[in-house]
Design a protein around this motif. Structure first.
Motif, short mmCIF file in Angstrom:
data_model
loop_
_atom_site.label_atom_id
_atom_site.label_comp_id
_atom_site.label_asym_id
_atom_site.label_seq_id
_atom_site.Cartn_x
_atom_site.Cartn_y
_atom_site.Cartn_z
N GLY A 175 8.44 14.64 8.20
CA GLY A 175 9.45 14.18 7.25
C GLY A 175 9.00 14.29 5.81
N PRO A 176 9.92 14.08 4.86
CA PRO A 176 9.58 14.15 3.44
C PRO A 176 8.91 12.86 2.97
N GLU A 177 8.17 12.96 1.88
CA GLU A 177 7.64 11.76 1.22
C GLU A 177 8.70 11.25 0.24
N THR A 178 8.95 9.95 0.24
CA THR A 178 10.10 9.41 -0.50
C THR A 178 9.75 8.31 -1.49
N TYR A 179 8.50 7.87 -1.55
CA TYR A 179 8.23 6.64 -2.28
C TYR A 179 8.44 6.74 -3.79
N ARG A 180 8.54 7.95 -4.32
CA ARG A 180 8.83 8.12 -5.75
C ARG A 180 10.22 8.70 -6.00
N SER A 181 11.07 8.68 -4.99
CA SER A 181 12.42 9.24 -5.14
C SER A 181 13.33 8.27 -5.88
N ASP A 182 14.45 8.78 -6.39
CA ASP A 182 15.46 7.98 -7.07
C ASP A 182 16.46 7.49 -6.02
N ILE A 183 16.47 6.20 -5.77
CA ILE A 183 17.29 5.65 -4.70
C ILE A 183 18.78 5.69 -5.03
N LEU A 184 19.13 5.86 -6.30
CA LEU A 184 20.53 5.92 -6.70
C LEU A 184 21.09 7.33 -6.67
N ALA A 185 20.22 8.33 -6.51
CA ALA A 185 20.66 9.72 -6.55
C ALA A 185 20.91 10.25 -5.14
N GLU A 186 21.86 11.15 -5.04
CA GLU A 186 22.10 11.84 -3.77
C GLU A 186 20.97 12.83 -3.52
N PRO A 187 20.46 12.92 -2.28
CA PRO A 187 19.47 13.96 -1.97
C PRO A 187 20.04 15.34 -2.26
N ALA A 188 19.16 16.26 -2.55
CA ALA A 188 19.59 17.62 -2.92
C ALA A 188 20.49 18.25 -1.87
N ALA A 189 20.17 17.99 -0.60
CA ALA A 189 20.96 18.62 0.48
C ALA A 189 22.41 18.15 0.45
N THR A 190 22.65 16.84 0.19
CA THR A 190 24.00 16.33 0.22
C THR A 190 24.79 16.78 -0.99
N ALA A 191 24.07 17.00 -2.11
CA ALA A 191 24.78 17.36 -3.33
C ALA A 191 25.39 18.76 -3.24
N THR A 192 24.90 19.58 -2.33
CA THR A 192 25.34 20.97 -2.28
C THR A 192 26.31 21.25 -1.15
N LEU A 200 0.83 -1.20 0.00
CA LEU A 200 0.00 0.00 0.00
C LEU A 200 0.87 1.26 0.00
N SER A 201 1.99 1.22 0.73
CA SER A 201 2.88 2.38 0.76
C SER A 201 3.55 2.61 -0.60
N ASP A 202 3.66 1.58 -1.42
CA ASP A 202 4.15 1.75 -2.79
C ASP A 202 3.12 2.47 -3.66
N ARG A 203 1.86 2.37 -3.27
CA ARG A 203 0.78 2.97 -4.05
C ARG A 203 0.46 4.40 -3.62
N ILE A 204 0.37 4.64 -2.30
CA ILE A 204 -0.10 5.95 -1.83
C ILE A 204 0.96 6.72 -1.06
N GLY A 205 2.11 6.11 -0.79
CA GLY A 205 3.18 6.81 -0.08
C GLY A 205 3.47 6.21 1.28
N ARG A 206 4.68 6.46 1.76
CA ARG A 206 5.09 5.92 3.07
C ARG A 206 4.41 6.67 4.23
N LYS A 207 4.30 7.98 4.10
CA LYS A 207 3.83 8.79 5.23
C LYS A 207 2.40 8.49 5.64
N PRO A 208 1.42 8.44 4.72
CA PRO A 208 0.05 8.19 5.18
C PRO A 208 -0.12 6.84 5.86
N VAL A 209 0.60 5.82 5.37
CA VAL A 209 0.48 4.49 5.98
C VAL A 209 1.15 4.48 7.35
N TYR A 210 2.36 5.00 7.43
CA TYR A 210 3.12 4.98 8.68
C TYR A 210 2.44 5.83 9.75
N ALA A 211 2.14 7.08 9.41
CA ALA A 211 1.52 7.98 10.40
C ALA A 211 0.13 7.50 10.77
#
Length: 446
Positions: free
Chosen positions: A424-441, A301-312
């Motif tokens: 926290g941020p929603e992450t279920y559609r993020s690119d797991i191979l990419a560095e988060p924006a904060a770390t890249a800068t 379900l978290s793959d469908r609607i996101g991690r945050k709504p299921v977890y919270a």
């Protein structure tokens, strides 16, 4: 080799091996921790702390349970560093041996009557070794699975380790339910040791699977680019402090209630409400079956609607269900007790535990993922799971045996988690191979 080629080159048989290798370590870890927690509730106060009042002995036994959590962040920091520096696979073999070996040896420890104060000292030492290995076992197993997952199925792949946790808890409660049917004298002399000895079987299976694994595609790509950090934990703390706070807060309800509902409740049902030890263990076994079934449901379900709504949502359910849970336990009806425990674990705990695997993995960039995940998660364990059984027993004694202070404690844990996840941020559609924006800068964090 490109990212796509690396991932597409993994066939169904290899993915099945990844699934089993990920799940078996988590199965062993929670088998070990559950049998220790159960033994702390029903055995260790008698065998290792016999000179204490029974209630005080139980408190001290649960305190030894919490000692293992002190070592977990250190293990997460130590092994997480090498997991990000040299790879996931070798660390997973080492942590499996530490957790399983310490558990196996606990089964041979003599009691206080045989060697005096050395008995509880050795018990605490084995518990510290357990905790040191466990500090990186679950996080490494989760990362290994999620880093092999297709982008839209990371929740499902991540659920293999939580399912292993449920299976380990189920096996432990089943074995303890069987040995607890022995006559009291036999149970206290050798019966309680059998579950600890059986852990060696899981160690053997886990080693067979993990020694044949390859490294994850994500880490291989980082190594090919020579993009491996010298101090990954420093980089993670400097560049991703929000992720640390979210992970620590998200652990309060999941980890704290994960030990209160199935482990501490055994002691409460048997010592306060008059249920037999076997009946309490059977109720936990059924509840754990519910968790095993529901973990993949919530993860998908978290793959469908996101991690945050299921977890919270699961955390808020636990807050609302805390007082009704104890009302159900106090009905004296075995079916209602089972229903209450199954709902608490299958909906509340599983709803957090399932999506947590992918969520925590996604919160950290690939170069710091093992260090950040393991260290932050185990810091949460010290604050949440480690003291939970002890604090619940203390609150129960303070309230004169009434459970409402414990229920209030559960509500507080649940609200902390809900707030952390929603922040926290929603992450279920993020690119797991990419560095988060904060770390890249951020520069200079190597």
């Amino acid at each position: 080799m490109t990212r796509t080629a690396q991932r597409d080159g993994i066939g169904p048989r290899s993915l099945a091996r990844v699934a089993f290798a990920s799940g078996i370590g988590s199965c062993l870890e929670w088998y070990d921790f559950f049998i220790y927690g159960t033994a702390a509730a029903v055995v260790f106060n008698v065998l290792f702390f016999p000179d204490l009042d029974p209630a005080v002995g139980t408190l001290v036994a649960f305190a030894t349970f919490g000692v293992g959590f002190v070592a977990r962040p250190l293990g997460g920091l130590f092994f997480g560093h090498f997991g990000d520096r040299i790879g996931r696979r070798g660390v997973l073999v080492t942590t499996l041996l530490l957790v399983g070996g310490a558990t196996f040896l606990i089964g041979f420890l003599p009691g206080y009557d045989s060697i005096g104060v050395a008995a509880p000292v050795l018990l605490v030492l084995m518990r510290l070794v357990q905790g040191f290995g466990a500090g990186a076992e679950y996080s490494g197993a989760v990362i290994y699975a999620v880093e092999h997952a297709p982008p839209r199925r990371r929740g499902w792949f991540g659920s293999w380790s939580p399912m292993g946790v449920s299976l380990g808890t189920l096996m432990a409660s089943g074995v303890f339910a069987l040995v607890s049917t022995l006559p009291e004298e036999q149970f206290l002399s050798w019966g309680w040791r059998v579950p600890f000895w059986l852990s060696i079987v899981l160690v053997a299976v886990g080693l067979y699977l993990r020694l044949s694994l390859a490294e994850t595609p994500v880490f291989e790509e980082a190594r090919e680019r020579r993009d491996v950090l010298r101090m990954p934990i420093k980089h993670a703390l400097v560049t991703q402090p929000r992720s640390f706070v979210v992970v620590i807060g998200a652990r309060f309800a999941e980890n704290g209630l994960g030990y209160l509902f199935p482990t501490w409740s055994i002691s409460y049902l048997s010592s306060q409400l008059g249920y037999s030890r076997t009946s309490a263990l059977i109720a936990v076994t059924i509840a754990t079956c519910a968790q095993f079934v529901m973990v993949p449901v919530w993860s998908i379900l978290s793959d469908r609607i996101g991690r945050k709504p299921v977890y919270a949502g699961a955390a808020l359910f636990c807050a609302l269900f805390a007082f009704p849970y104890f009302l159900l336990l106090h009905t004296g009806s075995a079916p209602l007790v089972v229903f209450g425990m199954a709902a608490a674990v299958g909906i509340g705990v599983a709803g957090m535990f399932g999506p947590q695997a992918a969520y925590f993995t996604e919160l950290f960039g690939p170069r710091v993922r093992y260090s950040g995940f393991a260290f932050a998660r185990e810091l949460g364990s010290i604050l949440a799971g480690g003291p939970a059984p002890f604090l619940a027993s203390l609150l129960l004694a303070w309230a004169g045996g009434a459970p409402w202070a414990v229920a209030g404690y559960m509500v507080v844990l649940s609200l902390i988690t809900a707030a952390a996840v929603l922040w926290g941020p929603e992450t279920y559609r993020s690119d797991i191979l990419a560095e988060p924006a904060a770390t890249a800068t951020v520069a200079g964090a190597r």
